[in-house]
Design an enzyme around this catalytic site. Structure first.
Site, PDB file in Angstrom:
ATOM      1  N   PRO A  73       0.848  -1.201   0.000  1.00 33.71           N
ATOM      2  CA  PRO A  73       0.000   0.000   0.000  1.00 33.71           C
ATOM      3  C   PRO A  73       0.877   1.243   0.000  1.00 33.71           C
ATOM      4  O   PRO A  73       1.491   1.587   1.013  1.00 33.71           O
ATOM      5  CB  PRO A  73      -0.800  -0.139   1.303  1.00 33.71           C
ATOM      6  CG  PRO A  73       0.073  -0.964   2.194  1.00 33.71           C
ATOM      7  CD  PRO A  73       0.854  -1.882   1.303  1.00 33.71           C
ATOM      8  N   ASP A 105       5.790   3.013   1.871  1.00 33.92           N
ATOM      9  CA  ASP A 105       4.998   1.848   2.241  1.00 33.92           C
ATOM     10  C   ASP A 105       4.209   2.221   3.495  1.00 33.92           C
ATOM     11  O   ASP A 105       4.780   2.409   4.567  1.00 33.92           O
ATOM     12  CB  ASP A 105       5.932   0.665   2.513  1.00 33.92           C
ATOM     13  CG  ASP A 105       5.184  -0.624   2.857  1.00 33.92           C
ATOM     14  OD1 ASP A 105       3.990  -0.544   3.212  1.00 33.92           O
ATOM     15  OD2 ASP A 105       5.797  -1.705   2.800  1.00 33.92           O
ATOM     16  N   HIS A 106       2.867   2.329   3.323  1.00 33.48           N
ATOM     17  CA  HIS A 106       2.042   2.825   4.424  1.00 33.48           C
ATOM     18  C   HIS A 106       2.000   1.855   5.599  1.00 33.48           C
ATOM     19  O   HIS A 106       1.582   2.219   6.710  1.00 33.48           O
ATOM     20  CB  HIS A 106       0.625   3.096   3.926  1.00 33.48           C
ATOM     21  CG  HIS A 106      -0.046   4.254   4.614  1.00 33.48           C
ATOM     22  ND1 HIS A 106       0.226   4.600   5.925  1.00 33.48           N
ATOM     23  CD2 HIS A 106      -0.971   5.152   4.187  1.00 33.48           C
ATOM     24  CE1 HIS A 106      -0.503   5.654   6.270  1.00 33.48           C
ATOM     25  NE2 HIS A 106      -1.242   6.004   5.225  1.00 33.48           N
ATOM     26  N   ARG A 107       2.427   0.612   5.409  1.00 31.78           N
ATOM     27  CA  ARG A 107       2.500  -0.326   6.527  1.00 31.78           C
ATOM     28  C   ARG A 107       3.601   0.065   7.505  1.00 31.78           C
ATOM     29  O   ARG A 107       3.584  -0.339   8.670  1.00 31.78           O
ATOM     30  CB  ARG A 107       2.749  -1.743   6.010  1.00 31.78           C
ATOM     31  CG  ARG A 107       1.650  -2.285   5.117  1.00 31.78           C
ATOM     32  CD  ARG A 107       2.049  -3.594   4.480  1.00 31.78           C
ATOM     33  NE  ARG A 107       3.241  -3.471   3.648  1.00 31.78           N
ATOM     34  CZ  ARG A 107       3.771  -4.475   2.945  1.00 31.78           C
ATOM     35  NH1 ARG A 107       3.203  -5.686   2.994  1.00 31.78           N
ATOM     36  NH2 ARG A 107       4.853  -4.289   2.212  1.00 31.78           N
ATOM     37  N   VAL A 108       4.558   0.852   7.008  1.00 29.39           N
ATOM     38  CA  VAL A 108       5.720   1.232   7.819  1.00 29.39           C
ATOM     39  C   VAL A 108       5.726   2.724   8.120  1.00 29.39           C
ATOM     40  O   VAL A 108       6.035   3.145   9.242  1.00 29.39           O
ATOM     41  CB  VAL A 108       7.026   0.841   7.092  1.00 29.39           C
ATOM     42  CG1 VAL A 108       8.242   1.233   7.928  1.00 29.39           C
ATOM     43  CG2 VAL A 108       7.045  -0.644   6.773  1.00 29.39           C
TER      44      VAL A 108
END
Length: 420
Positions: free
Chosen positions: A220, A392-395
């Site tokens: 994402p 990376d929107h997870r990070v």
């Protein structure tokens, strides 16, 4: 005891390799550590070495064949040793390379003929030999400009650009093929005769396709763009260059240094997504995207936050040269914590780059342009550059990425800060 010659994993991400050339012929004596072949991996052309002493008794795949890691491609044994169990029996080498998906084991009962790249006493790089074969250039007639007279890429390009009569190509077929191809001084455009042309994927291009497919789909990603005043960076670079070659740096070198410092201040962006954990790094190992004839590769400038601009410039030039010559070693293109991709030299104003997993971000750098900027009641010319951070929107959250870009902009707009 017989020794199997395996298709080895010559890079950390290698899953299959293409045998470019057998350096040793059937019947040649070999010792452990001798180079017996050249293999194209997903990153470079590497040497395949013998893992035992004896005689190269069998070549189980011909040059140009792709095999998965772990497949037996040859046999080293004593002259009188029975190797039928390893080869499946003797058979003449096939006329054409088999399918990469199912290599057909065969035993060369006589020395295998060389490919179009000639062998002999001429010192040359693997890339130069491959280019010579593709362009129909007689590599034996070229005086190399590399170390010790070694023939390298630019020598082949120069020979290919010369008139056909001046190339001194031995076989008439090679001269005819070269004339048909009509290459330019720098082979940057593809010649297509007819309606279309199919080109077999190189190992590097296969890996690029697989890796980027892994990134753009499941990751994402969001993008942050900032415009930076590069006027003082340009002035600093001019001052450094004026003081000698030891201070020769590019704008990209300065950007890499600024990115490295910014990452030490924002370690949330200097991270890898590990699936069940996020790994944050204290050191900034900056991947530098380099375009080659076979695709994009990202050599890594290690500990860029600790290096001076001069050392970063030296490292960047050496790594880019090795990347284009397919000479990078695994340690030189692995272990990056963050990547920078610069297309400014191609006149690209702004673009978005695809994250290189497991890294959490990549910076896309556009061209520096002169623009009128309103300052103190008047328009003044300033050097402006746009950068886009893919996250990376997870990070990385939006505010975290924005703060990183704020720090990067502050460093580049006042580059003397990087000296302290």
């Amino acid at each position: 005891m017989a020794t199997k010659v395996m298709m080895e994993a010559l890079s950390p991400t290698m899953e299959e390799g293409r045998l470019v050339k057998w350096v040793k012929n059937v019947g040649d004596a070999v010792k452990s550590g001798d180079t017996i072949g050249e293999v194209e991996t997903d990153k470079a052309i590497m040497e395949l070495v013998a893992r035992g002493d004896g005689i190269l008794r069998a070549q189980l795949i011909p040059e140009g064949t792709t095999a998965t890691v772990g497949v037996v491609i040859g046999v080293i044994a004593a002259a009188d040793e029975d190797i039928a169990a390893l080869t499946g029996g003797s058979a003449p080498a096939p006329a054409a390379a088999p399918s990469a998906a199912a290599p057909v084991p065969t035993v060369a009962t006589a020395p295998v003929a060389e490919s179009a790249a000639p062998s002999g006493p001429v010192r040359s790089s693997p890339l130069a030999r491959r280019m010579a074969a593709e362009k129909g250039v007689n590599i034996g007639a070229i005086h190399g400009s590399g170390p010790g007279g070694r023939v390298i890429r630019r020598d082949i390009e120069g020979a290919a650009a010369a008139p056909v009569a001046a190339r001194n190509t031995a076989p008439a077929a090679a001269a005819a093929a070269s004339s048909k191809a009509a290459p330019t001084a720098v082979a940057t455009t593809m010649q297509i005769d007819g309606e279309f042309k199919d080109v077999t994927l190189t190992q590097m291009r296969k890996t690029i396709a697989r890796r980027l497919s892994e990134s753009i789909g499941p990751v994402p990603t969001f993008y942050l763009t900032s415009e930076i005043d590069m006027t003082k960076v340009g002035q600093l670079r001019e001052q450094m260059v004026a003081n000698g070659d030891q201070y020769k740096v590019s704008v990209n070198d300065i950007i890499i240094k600024a990115v490295a410092i910014a990452l030490t201040r924002h370690p949330e962006c200097n991270a890898h997504w590990m699936g069940d954990a996020i790994r944050y790094f204290s050191a900034a190992h900056i991947g530098m995207a380099v375009a080659t004839d076979d695709g994009l590769i990202v050599p890594v400038i290690r500990d860029a936050h600790l290096k001076g601009l001069g050392q970063i410039g030296k490292d960047a030039r050496e790594l880019a040269k090795k990347a284009r010559e397919r000479k990078l070693q695994p340690a030189e293109f692995t272990g990056g914590t963050f990547s920078v991709s610069n297309l400014g030299m191609f006149g690209i104003d702004q673009f978005t780059a695809i994250i290189n997993p497991p890294e959490a971000a990549i910076l896309a750098v556009g061209a520096t342009e002169t623009k009128p900027v309103w300052e103190n009641g008047a328009f003044v010319p300033r050097q402006r550059m746009r950068v886009t951070l893919s996250c990376d929107h997870r990070v990385i959250d939006g505010a975290v990425g924005a703060k990183f870009l704020q720090t990067l902009r502050a460093l580049l707009e006042a580059p003397m800060m990087m000296l302290f």
